[in-house]
Design an enzyme around this catalytic site. Structure first.
Site, mmCIF file in Angstrom:
data_model
loop_
_atom_site.group_PDB
_atom_site.id
_atom_site.type_symbol
_atom_site.label_atom_id
_atom_site.label_comp_id
_atom_site.label_asym_id
_atom_site.label_seq_id
_atom_site.Cartn_x
_atom_site.Cartn_y
_atom_site.Cartn_z
ATOM 1 N N GLU A 1 2.769 6.982 -2.512
ATOM 2 C CA GLU A 1 2.497 8.191 -3.298
ATOM 3 C C GLU A 1 2.923 9.459 -2.571
ATOM 4 O O GLU A 1 3.333 10.431 -3.210
ATOM 5 C CB GLU A 1 0.992 8.312 -3.619
ATOM 6 N N ASP B 1 0.839 -1.199 0.000
ATOM 7 C CA ASP B 1 0.000 0.000 0.000
ATOM 8 C C ASP B 1 0.875 1.251 0.000
ATOM 9 O O ASP B 1 2.065 1.212 0.324
ATOM 10 C CB ASP B 1 -0.901 -0.028 1.236
ATOM 11 N N ASP C 1 -8.905 3.732 -3.288
ATOM 12 C CA ASP C 1 -10.058 3.980 -2.416
ATOM 13 C C ASP C 1 -11.262 4.501 -3.200
ATOM 14 O O ASP C 1 -11.327 5.667 -3.585
ATOM 15 C CB ASP C 1 -9.676 4.988 -1.325
#
Length: 779
Positions: free
Chosen positions: A442, A439, A505
Site C-alpha cells: 500500500e 503483506d 491490522d
C-alpha cells in the site's frame, strides 16, 4: 472531493462547466457518440470556443454499457490499465433515434439520451424501469483557478511520499448518478466504516491504516446499490466518491485530469451484477481445500524457532484441535533483512528438513514476504545494480526507513525484476512452502519513476495487482491450478483473482470484530469471493471471551487464521475453555466441507462471493439492506457472530423457518431475534428449503466428501424443491441431490445410483440411507 456549495453554488476557487446539450449524435453498430456542449447552442456564433465533451457510450456485453467522457484527449498514454475481459464483436439488441432521444439496449439494460436544446438527460433502465441516470449539472468538467491553486500550495505542503501529491492536478472530471428514495449503496472495496455508504465521502487510495479508520488496504472504485446495478470507475487514479453527501440524491464520482471512463453494470439481482462485474474483471481462483482449515501463525513480534513451532503444533494435536496450515511470519528471515527469501539459520538450522517434517504431519506451510528490500538484505545491491527498484525522478533508487531501514521497492513493471522476485518465491516452493502471505503493497510512492514509464500516481493503487499476480503465478505454475493460495492484504480491481485476502491490522476487542466484518462484507460486495481476518485481533491480546467469540466467527468465515502481534494465539494461552471452543468450531467447519467446498467452486465459477451480506440474497427485504452484523456463508447458511460481552447475538431472519445447525432450534423469519449464546454456540442457521451437506470429517480438510456424507434437508415446505451438490477436492462434481416435498412425503433423487449416504430431515429423527439414487422420507 466536494466541489458543490449547496444547490446553487460551487466551492470558491473552482470553475465548473456542465454538459448541457447533446449537440451532435452519431451511432455505430455498438455505440452512441455524443458531442455535448456546455451551453445551449442557438446559432453558429455560439460554437466559437467553450468547453465541450466527447462522450462515447459503448455496449460491451448484455447489461453492461461503457461510458467514456473526454474533455481533452491529448494526454500521455502512460497510465496502467486494469486487465479487463472485454468481449470482441458484441452488438447490442437495438440502437435507434426517435422523438428527441437516442437509445441503446444491451440485454435487459437500456441507455436513453435526450437530444436537442431542452437540457441534458441520460438514463439507465432495466426492462423499462429507470434505475439511475444524470441530468442537470451531472456531467462536469472542473478547473481550479490559478489564484486558488497558488494560495493552496503556499500553505499546504506534502512531504509524505505515499499520499496523493498536492500539486498533481488542477482539472477534474465528474459524473453524478441519481439515487432513488431508500436506495442504499455498498462496496468500494474493503471499507470498515458503516456498511451502507450513503452519506460518506469514499476516497479510492490504498493506505496502511488499520481497521479502525476510513482508510483501506483494498480500494476498489466499484459500487453496487439496492436498485440492482453496479458502477466501475475504470482508473487506478484516486477516485473520490461523494455518496449521497454533497448532493444527497446522487452519487458523485470525480477523477483528476481530462477523461473519465466508467462501466454501468446491470443484472436481474445483485448476484447477477457481481457475475457480470467479475466477467469483466476476473473470477476468483479456487483455493485448495486444505486452506479452508485452521491456520496457526507464529505471530509477528514473538520469539520463535523450530522448537517453539513444534511445541505449538504438538499442543494442538494433544488437544485434538485439527490444524491444516502453519504460517511463519516475518522473523523466519533475519531482522533488518526483509525481504531476502533466506531463513534465519540461527533459529532454523535446516529449513528444508524442518519443512519436510512438518509436511509429513499433514500441514500446509506458509511464509510471509513483502515487496520491500531492506538495504541490509543481500538482495539490495543486486537489485540496485540491475535496476530492479522503483526510482526517484533524479534516477536514484527510492528509499525510505518506514518499515525497514533504507528499504527499496521492487519495480514489477520491469519484467526482469518480476522474474527475479519470482525466483525467490520459487525457491521457497522448492523447499516445501505451499502458500505465501503477501503483506504490504500500500505504501507506494507517488513521486517516482518506473521502468516502463508508468504514471506513478496511478501506480500507487495498481502496484498491488502486479505484486500479487507475480507471486500467485509462481504458486500456480509450481503446484498447478486450484492449488495456489495467497494470504494477501492489499488489492485493487482484479485482485480477487489471487485469493485469499485478509482484513489487516485489527484490535483485540468486540468493536474491532464488528469493523472487520463490515470491511469483509464491503470487500465481498466488490467482487472478492473469499475473506479472512486475524482471529483474536492483531493488536494487543484479547480477553478470553473476545478470543472465544472470535474463534467462532473466524471458523465460520471462508478462511480461518490465528494470528497476532505481540503474543502467541494458541488457545491454551487464554484459558482451557478456549481449547474446547476452538476444537468445536474447527471440527464443525471440517464436517461442513462438502457444503463449503461446493460453495467455493460456485464462487470460482460465477464470481458470487462465498461470504456475502444479507442484501445480496434478500435485496427486496428492506430490513436486509442495512444488516452488517450477520452474513450468508454460501447459499444456505446464515451466520450471526456474537459481538457482545453478555453473549447476546442480535440478528434478523427473512421469511420462513430457519434451523440452527448447532443448537437444533428453529426460528421464525420475518423478524429480529436476540439470543444469548454459550461460548460453544453461535447462530449458524440453515435457510428454509435448503440442503446442507456434512462429511465424515476426522482431522484433515481434504477428504472424501461423499463417503459417509449426510445431506440434511432443512424446513422443506410443501410443494418446494431443494438442491445441493458435492464436489471432490479437485473440484470435480461427484453428486447432485434434489428433494421435493408433497404433503408428508419428501422424495429424494440423486445423480448417482451406486453411492450410499444418509439423507436426514433437520429437527426430526427422520432419515434414510439412500441407495439406488432414489428414496422417500415420510414425515
Amino acid at each position: 472531493m466536494k466541489f458543490s456549495d449547496g444547490l446553487w453554488l460551487n466551492q470558491r476557487g473552482f470553475d465548473v462547466s456542465y454538459a448541457v446539450q447533446a449537440y451532435d449524435v452519431t451511432t455505430t453498430k455498438n455505440s452512441i457518440k455524443i458531442f455535448a456542449t456546455s451551453s445551449a447552442i442557438w446559432n453558429r456564433a455560439m460554437t466559437l470556443g467553450g468547453v465541450a465533451f466527447e462522450i462515447t457510450y459503448t455496449a460491451v456485453a448484455p447489461d453492461m454499457i461503457r461510458v467514456h467522457i473526454c474533455h481533452h484527449k491529448g494526454g500521455l498514454q502512460n497510465k496502467p490499465q486494469f486487465e479487463l475481459n472485454l468481449p470482441e464483436g458484441y452488438v447490442p439488441d437495438d440502437i435507434h433515434e426517435e422523438d428527441g432521444f437516442v437509445s441503446m439496449t444491451a440485454g435487459h439494460t437500456t441507455l436513453k439520451i435526450k437530444k436537442g436544446t431542452d437540457g441534458w438527460d441520460v438514463s439507465f433502465s432495466r426492462d423499462g424501469k429507470r434505475l439511475t441516470g444524470g441530468g442537470w449539472r451531472s456531467t462536469s468538467y472542473i478547473q481550479e483557478n490559478k489564484f486558488h491553486r497558488d494560495a493552496r500550495l503556499a500553505v499546504q505542503t506534502d512531504d509524505d511520499f505515499f499520499n496523493y501529491p498536492q500539486d498533481a492536478h488542477n482539472t477534474f472530471m465528474r459524473e453524478q448518478l441519481t439515487l432513488d428514495v431508500g436506495e442504499c449503496v455498498y462496496g468500494f472495496g474493503e471499507k470498515f466504516t458503516t456498511f451502507v455508504k450513503n452519506g460518506q465521502n469514499v476516497e479510492n487510495w490504498n493506505s496502511d491504516g488499520g481497521t479502525c479508520s476510513e482508510q483501506s488496504y483494498k480500494c476498489i472504485p466499484f459500487y453496487i446499490t439496492s436498485n440492482k446495478y453496479g458502477v466501475l470507475v475504470n482508473t487506478a487514479d484516486k477516485v473520490s466518491f461523494e455518496v449521497a453527501s454533497d448532493t444527497i440524491n446522487k452519487v458523485s464520482f470525480t477523477v483528476p485530469g481530462e477523461e473519465l471512463d466508467y462501466f454501468f453494470i446491470g443484472g436481474e439481482n445483485l448476484q447477477e451484477v457481481l457475475v457480470n462485474y467479475t466477467n469483466l474483471t476476473g473470477k476468483p481462483a479456487l483455493p485448495p481445500a486444505k486452506t479452508f482449515g485452521l491456520w496457526l501463525s507464529t505471530s509477528f513480534t514473538t520469539t520463535y524457532d523450530e522448537e517453539t513451532v513444534t511445541s505449538f503444533i504438538d499442543g494442538m494435536a494433544e488437544r485434538d484441535i485439527p490444524l491444516q496450515m502453519f504460517h511463519f511470519d516475518c522473523f523466519w528471515m533475519k531482522e533488518y533483512e526483509w525481504t531476502n527469501f533466506e531463513w534465519d539459520l540461527d533459529q532454523f538450522p535446516d529449513p528444508p528438513a524442518m519443512l519436510k517434517r512438518l509436511a509429513s504431519r499433514g500441514l500446509g506451510l506458509c511464509c510471509w514476504i513483502n515487496p520491500y528490500i531492506s538495504q541490509k538484505s543481500k538482495l539490495f545491491d543486486i537489485g540496485m545494480e540491475k535496476g530492479y527498484f522503483i526510482k526517484n525522478p533524479d534516477g536514484s533508487v527510492f528509499q525510505t526507513d518506514l518499515w525497514q531501514p533504507g528499504m527499496a521497492i521492487v519495480d514489477f513493471t520491469n519484467p526482469e525484476a518480476a522474474k527475479w522476485f519470482a525466483a525467490g518465491v520459487r525457491k521457497l516452493c522448492e523447499m516445501g512452502v505451499t502458500a505465501i502471505k503477501t503483506d504490504f503493497g500500500e505504501r507506494i510512492p507517488t513521486k517516482a519513476v518506473y521502468y516502463n514509464g508508468a504514471d506513478p500516481i496511478h501506480m500507487h493503487n495498481y502496484y498491488t495487482y502486479l505484486y500479487n499476480k507475480t507471486v500467485f503465478e509462481v504458486l500456480e505454475e509450481y503446484y498447478g491450478k486450484g492449488q495456489a493460495c495467497l494470504f494477501a492484504r492489499s488489492a485493487t480491481v482484479g485482485g480477487q483473482k489471487f485469493p485469499v485476502h485478509w482484513g489487516g491490522d485489527c484490535s483485540a476487542e468486540y468493536t474491532s470484530m464488528a469493523e472487520t466484518l463490515r470491511g469483509g462484507l464491503s470487500l465481498c460486495s466488490s467482487g472478492f469471493g473469499f475473506f479472512s481476518h486475524d482471529i483474536g485481533g492483531f493488536e494487543a491480546t484479547a480477553s478470553p471471551d473476545v478470543y472465544k467469540r472470535w474463534c467462532a466467527f473466524g471458523l465460520m468465515s471462508t478462511h480461518s487464521r490465528l494470528h497476532g502481534s505481540t503474543s502467541y494465539r494458541v488457545p491454551w494461552n487464554f484459558d482451557e475453555e478456549s481449547c474446547d471452543v476452538l476444537r468445536f468450531f474447527t471440527k464443525l467447519k471440517g464436517k461442513l466441507m462438502p457444503y463449503l467446498f461446493a460453495q467455493a467452486v460456485k464462487t470460482h465459477a460465477t464470481g458470487i462471493p462465498m461470504m456475502r451480506p444479507m442484501v445480496m440474497d434478500y435485496t427486496d427485504d428492506i430490513a436486509c439492506r442495512y444488516l452488517d452484523q450477520q452474513y450468508m456463508l454460501g447459499d444456505s447458511l446464515l451466520c450471526a457472530p456474537v459481538f457482545r460481552e453478555d453473549g447476546v447475538a442480535n440478528f434478523y431472519l427473512p421469511e420462513g423457518k430457519w434451523y440452527d445447525i448447532i443448537t437444533g432450534k428453529t426460528y421464525e423469519g420475518g423478524k429480529y431475534h436476540a439470543v444469548t449464546c454459550t461460548f460453544m454456540e453461535m447462530p449458524v442457521l440453515a435457510k428454509p428449503n435448503s440442503i446442507v451437506t456434512f462429511g465424515a470429517f476426522e482431522n484433515q480438510f481434504e477428504y472424501d466428501y461423499l463417503e459417509g456424507a449426510d445431506a440434511m434437508i432443512c424446513n422443506l415446505e410443501d410443494g418446494k424443491t431443494a438442491e445441493a451438490s458435492i464436489y471432490d477436492t479437485k473440484a470435480n462434481l461427484v453428486l447432485t441431490i434434489q428433494a421435493t416435498r408433497k404433503g408428508n412425503v419428501i422424495s429424494v433423487e440423486t445423480s448417482s445410483t451406486d453411492k450410499t449416504f444418509t439423507v436426514s430431515v433437520a429437527g426430526t429423527d427422520k432419515k434414510i440411507t439412500l441407495q439406488g439414487g432414489k428414496g422417500e422420507i415420510v414425515l
